[in-house]
Design a protein around this motif. Structure first.
Motif: not given
Length: 154
Positions: A21, A24-28, A32-33, A36, A39-40
């Protein structure tokens, strides 16, 4: 589906989903929302189950985010945080070396010729340049890196 884990396996799973997670949170990247969020959501679900199964000493409810999370003090000493920081550090240096080597190659052969090369051909042509940058950054970090602005800028 039902899965059974030992306490150690569940602790490892907690770290694995938290690591995934975080990465994945670094995927801008646009679009990709949903990925992300998936995963969260899975992380939250596993952390909630683990919290209720006896891991309340390391997992807490974050009122602001409305989700479960590994407590900050536990993250700081966790293996997943160590992996995450090592990944970020190595990715930074590798990306820096490759970009600078590609920039130097482009200056030498031109953008049009560079675009015609495959990734393997680029790496073959920049091997010595990459080694030079790796040696420099290994010895000095970013200490000797400078930005040179064109006339009239900066």
């Amino acid at each position: 589906m039902h899965l059974r884990f030992t306490e150690q396996e569940l602790a490892t799973l907690i770290e694995m989903v938290s690591l995934a997670a975080d990465v994945a949170s670094w995927n801008r990247k646009q679009g990709s929302d949903d990925g992300v969020a998936a995963y969260e959501d899975l992380e939250n679900k596993i952390l909630e189950k683990a919290h209720n199964a006896g891991f309340a000493d390391i997992i807490e409810w974050d009122e602001e985010k409305q989700r479960f999370q590994v407590k900050a003090e536990e993250q700081d000493k966790s293996f997943f945080r160590e992996c995450y920081e090592e990944f970020r550090n190595e990715s930074f240096w590798e990306d820096m070396v490759l970009r600078l080597a590609d920039r130097d190659l482009i200056r030498h052969i031109g953008m049009a010729a560079w675009e015609q090369l495959t990734e393997e051909e680029r790496r073959a042509r920049t091997q010595d340049i990459e080694k030079r940058y790796w040696d420099e950054f290994s010895k000095n970090g970013v200490e000797r890196v400078a930005v040179i602005y064109p006339n009239g800028e900066g």
